[in-house]
Design a protein around this motif. Sequence first.
Motif, PDB file in Angstrom:
ATOM      1  N   LYS A 189     -34.749  31.637 -98.043  1.00 37.68           N
ATOM      2  CA  LYS A 189     -35.589  32.437 -98.938  1.00 37.68           C
ATOM      3  C   LYS A 189     -36.059  33.727 -98.278  1.00 37.68           C
ATOM      4  N   VAL A 190     -35.262  34.241 -97.349  1.00 34.93           N
ATOM      5  CA  VAL A 190     -35.681  35.414 -96.584  1.00 34.93           C
ATOM      6  C   VAL A 190     -35.966  36.606 -97.482  1.00 34.93           C
ATOM      7  N   LEU A 191     -35.222  36.765 -98.583  1.00 31.10           N
ATOM      8  CA  LEU A 191     -35.456  37.906 -99.476  1.00 31.10           C
ATOM      9  C   LEU A 191     -36.748  37.731-100.275  1.00 31.10           C
ATOM     10  N   GLU A 192     -37.156  36.480-100.462  1.00 31.49           N
ATOM     11  CA  GLU A 192     -38.407  36.205-101.172  1.00 31.49           C
ATOM     12  C   GLU A 192     -39.605  36.359-100.240  1.00 31.49           C
ATOM     13  N   THR A 193     -39.476  35.827 -99.041  1.00 28.20           N
ATOM     14  CA  THR A 193     -40.588  35.875 -98.086  1.00 28.20           C
ATOM     15  C   THR A 193     -40.695  37.232 -97.411  1.00 28.20           C
ATOM     16  N   GLY A 194     -39.561  37.917 -97.295  1.00 29.47           N
ATOM     17  CA  GLY A 194     -39.554  39.211 -96.607  1.00 29.47           C
ATOM     18  C   GLY A 194     -39.654  39.094 -95.101  1.00 29.47           C
ATOM     19  N   THR A 195     -39.448  37.865 -94.592  1.00 28.40           N
ATOM     20  CA  THR A 195     -39.611  37.652 -93.154  1.00 28.40           C
ATOM     21  C   THR A 195     -38.522  36.732 -92.594  1.00 28.40           C
ATOM     22  N   ILE A 196     -37.915  37.169 -91.507  1.00 31.70           N
ATOM     23  CA  ILE A 196     -37.080  36.275 -90.705  1.00 31.70           C
ATOM     24  C   ILE A 196     -38.032  35.572 -89.747  1.00 31.70           C
TER      25      ILE A 196
ATOM     26  N   ALA B 212     -23.817  42.650 -80.051  1.00 32.29           N
ATOM     27  CA  ALA B 212     -24.910  41.678 -79.991  1.00 32.29           C
ATOM     28  C   ALA B 212     -26.153  42.368 -80.537  1.00 32.29           C
ATOM     29  N   LEU B 213     -26.830  41.723 -81.467  1.00 34.23           N
ATOM     30  CA  LEU B 213     -27.988  42.312 -82.130  1.00 34.23           C
ATOM     31  C   LEU B 213     -29.193  41.391 -82.019  1.00 34.23           C
ATOM     32  N   SER B 214     -30.372  41.975 -81.855  1.00 30.94           N
ATOM     33  CA  SER B 214     -31.600  41.189 -81.910  1.00 30.94           C
ATOM     34  C   SER B 214     -31.930  40.896 -83.371  1.00 30.94           C
ATOM     35  N   PHE B 215     -32.793  39.937 -83.604  1.00 29.89           N
ATOM     36  CA  PHE B 215     -33.182  39.642 -84.985  1.00 29.89           C
ATOM     37  C   PHE B 215     -34.033  40.768 -85.570  1.00 29.89           C
ATOM     38  N   GLU B 216     -34.671  41.547 -84.718  1.00 27.18           N
ATOM     39  CA  GLU B 216     -35.368  42.752 -85.192  1.00 27.18           C
ATOM     40  C   GLU B 216     -34.363  43.726 -85.793  1.00 27.18           C
ATOM     41  N   GLU B 217     -33.242  43.907 -85.102  1.00 23.19           N
ATOM     42  CA  GLU B 217     -32.191  44.792 -85.607  1.00 23.19           C
ATOM     43  C   GLU B 217     -31.542  44.224 -86.858  1.00 23.19           C
ATOM     44  N   ILE B 218     -31.355  42.911 -86.879  1.00 26.58           N
ATOM     45  CA  ILE B 218     -30.764  42.269 -88.055  1.00 26.58           C
ATOM     46  C   ILE B 218     -31.686  42.437 -89.266  1.00 26.58           C
ATOM     47  N   ALA B 219     -32.992  42.332 -89.053  1.00 27.38           N
ATOM     48  CA  ALA B 219     -33.952  42.526 -90.145  1.00 27.38           C
ATOM     49  C   ALA B 219     -33.846  43.946 -90.716  1.00 27.38           C
ATOM     50  N   LYS B 220     -33.660  44.933 -89.833  1.00 31.14           N
ATOM     51  CA  LYS B 220     -33.529  46.321 -90.293  1.00 31.14           C
ATOM     52  C   LYS B 220     -32.252  46.504 -91.108  1.00 31.14           C
ATOM     53  N   ILE B 221     -31.165  45.886 -90.662  1.00 37.09           N
ATOM     54  CA  ILE B 221     -29.904  45.974 -91.405  1.00 37.09           C
ATOM     55  C   ILE B 221     -30.059  45.343 -92.785  1.00 37.09           C
ATOM     56  N   LEU B 222     -30.713  44.180 -92.834  1.00 38.09           N
ATOM     57  CA  LEU B 222     -30.909  43.497 -94.115  1.00 38.09           C
ATOM     58  C   LEU B 222     -31.797  44.329 -95.041  1.00 38.09           C
TER      59      LEU B 222
ATOM     60  N   ASN C 109     -38.040  45.200 -98.016  1.00 40.72           N
ATOM     61  CA  ASN C 109     -38.586  45.304 -96.667  1.00 40.72           C
ATOM     62  C   ASN C 109     -38.565  43.937 -95.980  1.00 40.72           C
ATOM     63  N   ILE C 110     -37.671  43.787 -95.002  1.00 43.12           N
ATOM     64  CA  ILE C 110     -37.536  42.523 -94.268  1.00 43.12           C
ATOM     65  C   ILE C 110     -38.024  42.732 -92.844  1.00 43.12           C
ATOM     66  N   SER C 111     -38.952  41.905 -92.414  1.00 37.52           N
ATOM     67  CA  SER C 111     -39.472  41.991 -91.051  1.00 37.52           C
ATOM     68  C   SER C 111     -39.050  40.756 -90.263  1.00 37.52           C
ATOM     69  N   TYR C 112     -39.303  40.777 -88.974  1.00 36.79           N
ATOM     70  CA  TYR C 112     -38.957  39.646 -88.113  1.00 36.79           C
ATOM     71  C   TYR C 112     -40.200  39.180 -87.374  1.00 36.79           C
ATOM     72  N   HIS C 113     -40.424  37.878 -87.410  1.00 41.70           N
ATOM     73  CA  HIS C 113     -41.540  37.284 -86.667  1.00 41.70           C
ATOM     74  C   HIS C 113     -41.018  36.143 -85.811  1.00 41.70           C
ATOM     75  N   SER C 114     -41.354  36.169 -84.523  1.00 38.90           N
ATOM     76  CA  SER C 114     -40.933  35.119 -83.598  1.00 38.90           C
ATOM     77  C   SER C 114     -42.143  34.270 -83.224  1.00 38.90           C
ATOM     78  N   PRO C 115     -42.331  33.143 -83.906  1.00 40.85           N
ATOM     79  CA  PRO C 115     -43.476  32.282 -83.613  1.00 40.85           C
ATOM     80  C   PRO C 115     -43.217  31.458 -82.348  1.00 40.85           C
ATOM     81  N   SER C 116     -44.199  30.667 -81.961  1.00 41.06           N
ATOM     82  CA  SER C 116     -43.959  29.706 -80.890  1.00 41.06           C
ATOM     83  C   SER C 116     -43.071  28.599 -81.440  1.00 41.06           C
TER      84      SER C 116
END
Length: 292
Positions: A157-164, A206-216, A223-230
């Motif tokens: 649901k990344v397009l719904e949540t707007g967050t990876i 090789a891409l970071s998930f931050e970069e992948i979020a920008k591509i998406l 607007n898709i952002s990336y959050h890296s939780p614990s």
Amino acid sequence: MKNSILITGATGALGGMVTEKLLDNGVEDLAVLVRDPEKATDLKEKGVEIRVGNYEDKESLLAAFKGIDKLYFVSGSEIQNRTPLHLNVVNSAKEAGVKYIVYTSFQRKNETESSPIAAVAESHLKTEKAILESGMNYTLLQHGIYMDLLPAFMGEKVLETGTIYLPAGDAPVSFTLREDMANVAVEVLSGEGYENKEFVINNEEALSFEEIAKILTEITGKNISYHSPSEEEYLQALKNAGVTDEFAGMFAGFAGAFKEGEFTDTYQNIFKITGKKPVSVREFLSRVYSNN
């Protein structure tokens, strides 16, 4: 009829793709190993010999491998118990007189118990060792991370949540399309000069998930952002969403490996072997999300 090539896992995604591509290339002496012959009726109609067996049953493997020159050995999906199953395949292949084994292994840096994916790695490492000690000719195809799984890592649901939402840190990851891996296998099985070699089969980027979020974001206009939780937060979130412990643990393990930079290295083996550039993450995401 003597079959020179046998494909395992032929009703699965990778094995099935390799089988179809070999047929498209005009390979005739082809057999496949399947658990359920009913799932391979289409292959039988195309002239492929269906051999029934499974990795648990050594007698079925010995019968299936009889008369085979080249074996394309797709690693099993039962991660927790697959080491003895894999050794069954290697030992049976040697006993049956298989001359050449091509194994779908994995890309890695850390081969120790400290790896977040040590449970996944164990069977691959032990299988490679058994193949090297078997005396058979071999090619070890050390696959990178399947690009096909990227939507699952990002979240359905990344397009719904707007967050990876993934505890993968900021290290880049090399994702590789399954079809590119299949193209390599076809060339290795039908070509020459690949015996007794190891190849890392991954992408040239090789891409970071931050970069992948920008591509998406660029592809979808959302607007898709990336959050890296614990890892603890991530596992709790998956549990709250009803994801099984086994599934959650596997994804968390791979995310941990991403974070540690396990898959940052890139190679050009796909192009060197097939003459084709591998599909990029941008191209893949465009295919999957352009209509969303």
